[in-house]
Design a protein around this motif. Structure first.
Motif, mmCIF file in Angstrom:
data_model
loop_
_atom_site.group_PDB
_atom_site.id
_atom_site.type_symbol
_atom_site.label_atom_id
_atom_site.label_comp_id
_atom_site.label_asym_id
_atom_site.label_seq_id
_atom_site.Cartn_x
_atom_site.Cartn_y
_atom_site.Cartn_z
ATOM 1 N N THR A 40 0.956 -1.289 -0.058
ATOM 2 C CA THR A 40 0.017 0.059 -0.056
ATOM 3 C C THR A 40 0.733 1.116 -0.011
ATOM 4 O O THR A 40 1.921 1.309 0.714
ATOM 5 C CB THR A 40 -0.905 -0.025 1.356
ATOM 6 N N THR A 45 -2.113 2.459 -7.814
ATOM 7 C CA THR A 45 -3.214 3.173 -8.353
ATOM 8 C C THR A 45 -2.830 4.437 -9.153
ATOM 9 O O THR A 45 -3.208 4.788 -10.226
ATOM 10 C CB THR A 45 -4.065 3.901 -7.132
ATOM 11 N N GLU A 91 -12.082 -0.314 -7.162
ATOM 12 C CA GLU A 91 -12.081 -1.009 -6.139
ATOM 13 C C GLU A 91 -13.579 -1.295 -5.690
ATOM 14 O O GLU A 91 -14.135 -2.352 -5.424
ATOM 15 C CB GLU A 91 -11.314 -0.422 -4.838
ATOM 16 N N ASP A 168 -8.250 -1.816 -10.861
ATOM 17 C CA ASP A 168 -7.372 -1.580 -9.799
ATOM 18 C C ASP A 168 -7.967 -2.109 -8.357
ATOM 19 O O ASP A 168 -9.069 -1.626 -8.203
ATOM 20 C CB ASP A 168 -7.345 0.098 -9.656
HETATM 21 P P1 ADP Z 1 -5.290 1.611 -2.643
HETATM 22 O O1 ADP Z 1 -4.920 1.807 -4.025
HETATM 23 O O2 ADP Z 1 -4.041 1.102 -1.904
HETATM 24 O O3 ADP Z 1 -6.356 0.744 -2.271
HETATM 25 P P2 ADP Z 1 -6.646 4.162 -2.496
HETATM 26 O O4 ADP Z 1 -6.658 4.348 -3.816
HETATM 27 O O5 ADP Z 1 -7.962 3.834 -1.636
HETATM 28 O O6 ADP Z 1 -5.573 3.240 -1.937
HETATM 29 O O7 ADP Z 1 -6.136 5.509 -1.849
HETATM 30 C C1 ADP Z 1 -4.582 5.509 -2.100
HETATM 31 C C2 ADP Z 1 -4.026 6.514 -0.973
HETATM 32 O O8 ADP Z 1 -4.064 7.925 -1.347
HETATM 33 C C3 ADP Z 1 -4.653 6.269 0.322
HETATM 34 O O9 ADP Z 1 -3.734 6.024 1.308
HETATM 35 C C4 ADP Z 1 -5.426 7.547 0.569
HETATM 36 O O10 ADP Z 1 -5.522 8.042 1.870
HETATM 37 C C5 ADP Z 1 -4.378 8.455 -0.006
HETATM 38 N N1 ADP Z 1 -4.706 9.615 -0.633
HETATM 39 C C6 ADP Z 1 -5.967 9.960 -1.463
HETATM 40 N N2 ADP Z 1 -6.194 11.378 -1.748
HETATM 41 C C7 ADP Z 1 -5.101 11.825 -1.026
HETATM 42 C C8 ADP Z 1 -4.926 13.275 -0.800
HETATM 43 N N3 ADP Z 1 -5.721 14.254 -1.671
HETATM 44 N N4 ADP Z 1 -3.664 13.612 -0.143
HETATM 45 C C9 ADP Z 1 -2.817 12.571 0.503
HETATM 46 N N5 ADP Z 1 -3.305 11.298 0.466
HETATM 47 C C10 ADP Z 1 -4.399 11.075 -0.507
#
Ligand code: ADP
Ligand code: ADP
Length: 235
Positions: A40, A45, A91, A168
């Protein structure tokens, strides 16, 4: 022959001092099933979002390098144009489904692209069959199981006849049966329709089984690419 090429791609989100992608070069080969893995926060992504132009077009930030998809420079073509070549499924099945019936869900994006009514009506049963949801066109999306919802999201993406389909973590919210349904469907689209697949998943067993090739990301860097055996044996 590559369907997508990333060349020395680095990217920083706005107000960020750490690159989320750090000098990534990668060719995605036409017809392959490429799995993207990594912890993670690795940038999986974000990497996916460079392929449909959402990064950097919708996020801003600082972008270096080149990404081309189907021969189009993703910095120079709007996301709406790129969407004809690159489909994406995410997701959470709930947030992707906007319509009141399965068939409207598929028709929606096609109507936006001004595809003719007859062509839309022809494609609905084709894509429903491709994801094995035939006969469910009049159901409300909320009546579907989690696995069926994700397969509907895939069908809606597929209706645009993309050359590349990005998924994703499409199974992370599904039970094992739903997850298996989605993996099997995606593999079938890849084998039988020749759709190039880029899939992010933490399901190591399924990724090893279904991917032709795996790319391992960590802290924004591409650590290795290779067969599932080669890459999983390193970690
Ligand atoms: P994953 O792809 O691991 O499932 P997500 O796509 O749900 O995770 O989110 C990816 C990460 O990006 C998360 O840790 C989220 O908190 C972070 N994130 C999303 N938007 C922002 C932002 N504006 N600023 C900082 N971090 C962000
Ligand atoms: P992964 O999919 O591998 O979990 P992401 O590409 O979602 O990784 O996120 C990589 C890093 O970028 C994380 O540290 C995350 O917090 C950060 N990030 C994601 N989205 C944003 C955003 N919109 N603004 C700022 N930082 C973000």
């Amino acid at each position: 022959n590559a369907i997508a090429i990333l060349e020395n791609v680095s990217y920083l989100y706005p107000n960020s001092t750490e690159p989320v992608l750090n000098n990534i070069s990668l060719e995605i080969i036409q017809g392959e099933f490429l799995g993207i893995i990594g912890p993670t926060g690795a940038g999986k992504t974000t990497l996916c979002l460079t392929l449909n132009g959402i990064v950097p077009q919708f996020h801003g930030g600082r972008f270096f390098g080149y990404v081309t998809v189907a021969g189009l420079d993703t910095l120079k073509h709007p996301v709406s144009t790129l969407a004809r070549y690159v489909g994406a499924v995410f997701e959470d099945p709930e947030t992707q489904l906007l319509s009141t019936s399965v068939e409207n869900e598929i028709a929606f994006a096609l109507e936006n692209l001004c595809v003719e009514r007859e062509e839309i009506l022809a494609r609905i049963p084709q894509v429903l069959e491709a994801v094995r949801l035939e006969g469910l066109q009049h159901k409300h999306p909320q009546e579907l199981s989690g696995g069926q919802k994700q397969r509907l999201a895939i069908a809606a993406a597929l209706a645009l006849q993309p050359q590349l389909l990005i998924l994703d973590e499409p199974t992370s919210q599904l039970d094992p049966i739903g997850s298996q349904e989605v993996f099997a469907t995606v593999k079938e689209l890849n084998r039988e329709l020749g759709v190039t697949i880029v899939m992010v998943s933490h399901g190591a067993e399924e990724m090893a089984e279904f991917s032709d090739r795996i790319a391992l990301l960590s802290a924004g860097r591409l650590l290795s690419t290779g067969t599932p055996h080669q890459v999983y044996s390193q970690i």
